[in-house]
Design a protein around this motif. Sequence first.
Motif, PDB file in Angstrom:
ATOM      1  N   GLN A  61     -72.861  14.501  -9.746  1.00  0.00           N
ATOM      2  CA  GLN A  61     -71.684  14.095 -11.005  1.00  0.00           C
ATOM      3  C   GLN A  61     -70.293  14.964 -11.420  1.00  0.00           C
ATOM      4  OE1 GLN A  61     -74.343  13.400 -14.946  1.00  0.00           O
ATOM      5  NE2 GLN A  61     -73.035  15.134 -15.861  1.00  0.00           N
ATOM      6  N   HIS A  62     -69.431  14.305 -11.680  1.00  0.00           N
ATOM      7  CA  HIS A  62     -68.328  15.002 -12.259  1.00  0.00           C
ATOM      8  C   HIS A  62     -67.292  14.271 -13.455  1.00  0.00           C
ATOM      9  CE1 HIS A  62     -64.180  16.899 -12.083  1.00  0.00           C
ATOM     10  NE2 HIS A  62     -64.047  16.077 -12.053  1.00  0.00           N
ATOM     11  N   VAL A  63     -67.613  15.483 -14.995  1.00  0.00           N
ATOM     12  CA  VAL A  63     -67.395  14.619 -15.655  1.00  0.00           C
ATOM     13  C   VAL A  63     -65.619  14.930 -16.197  1.00  0.00           C
ATOM     14  CG1 VAL A  63     -67.787  14.738 -17.862  1.00  0.00           C
ATOM     15  CG2 VAL A  63     -69.306  14.840 -16.698  1.00  0.00           C
ATOM     16  N   VAL A  64     -64.949  14.452 -16.574  1.00  0.00           N
ATOM     17  CA  VAL A  64     -63.504  15.065 -17.014  1.00  0.00           C
ATOM     18  C   VAL A  64     -63.638  14.457 -18.783  1.00  0.00           C
ATOM     19  CG1 VAL A  64     -61.183  13.762 -17.072  1.00  0.00           C
ATOM     20  CG2 VAL A  64     -62.843  14.147 -14.926  1.00  0.00           C
ATOM     21  N   VAL A  65     -62.789  15.197 -19.305  1.00  0.00           N
ATOM     22  CA  VAL A  65     -62.775  15.032 -20.831  1.00  0.00           C
ATOM     23  C   VAL A  65     -61.734  15.145 -21.532  1.00  0.00           C
ATOM     24  CG1 VAL A  65     -63.220  15.580 -22.982  1.00  0.00           C
ATOM     25  CG2 VAL A  65     -65.214  15.581 -21.310  1.00  0.00           C
ATOM     26  N   SER A  66     -60.785  13.927 -22.050  1.00  0.00           N
ATOM     27  CA  SER A  66     -58.813  13.403 -22.325  1.00  0.00           C
ATOM     28  C   SER A  66     -59.013  13.489 -23.622  1.00  0.00           C
ATOM     29  CB  SER A  66     -58.469  13.239 -20.811  1.00  0.00           C
ATOM     30  OG  SER A  66     -57.667  12.796 -21.390  1.00  0.00           O
TER      31      SER A  66
END
Length: 165
Positions: free
Chosen positions: A156-161
């Motif tokens: 899993q890879h999470v990106v928050v922007s």
Amino acid sequence: MERNAAPIPGSQAGVMLLEALIAILVFSLGILSLVALQATTVQLTSDAKYRTDATLLANRLIGQMWTSSAMQASTPAARATALKNAFETGGAAYTTWLADVSGKEGLPGVVAASSGVVSTRPTVTVDDTVGATLGQVVITLRWRTPEMPLNAPGHQHVVVSQISR
């Protein structure tokens, strides 16, 4: 005057053969260690490639959000709502992006949930509530490498922007 070599005493017989066998054993263990190290290196390189691909796919979606017509809305709340409708999981722009994620150049093992199979489909959420997190986008990418079982959750890879003007 000719000297004859002294005979090897009985207690020394076979020592050289034993030393050679020990040397071969040590050499073999060294080679096996190098092979194991090489296999680990290949696996870690593949994992790094998948993480890089996940980051690029998430950044592509964020770029599409910034350049979308949703950013033309007059207020921040209206922009966030338009982004949510188009890009959140199930939206039209999400569906187009999903083809990139699960396609030939995407991440391996991205599939929907079915009987005994854990979903690895990416999720996208856009916060459209008024406040400090208005326009915050959370993209969660998941993938399963070919050697992983279908009932495993995968990587899993999470990106928050924050998408706002």
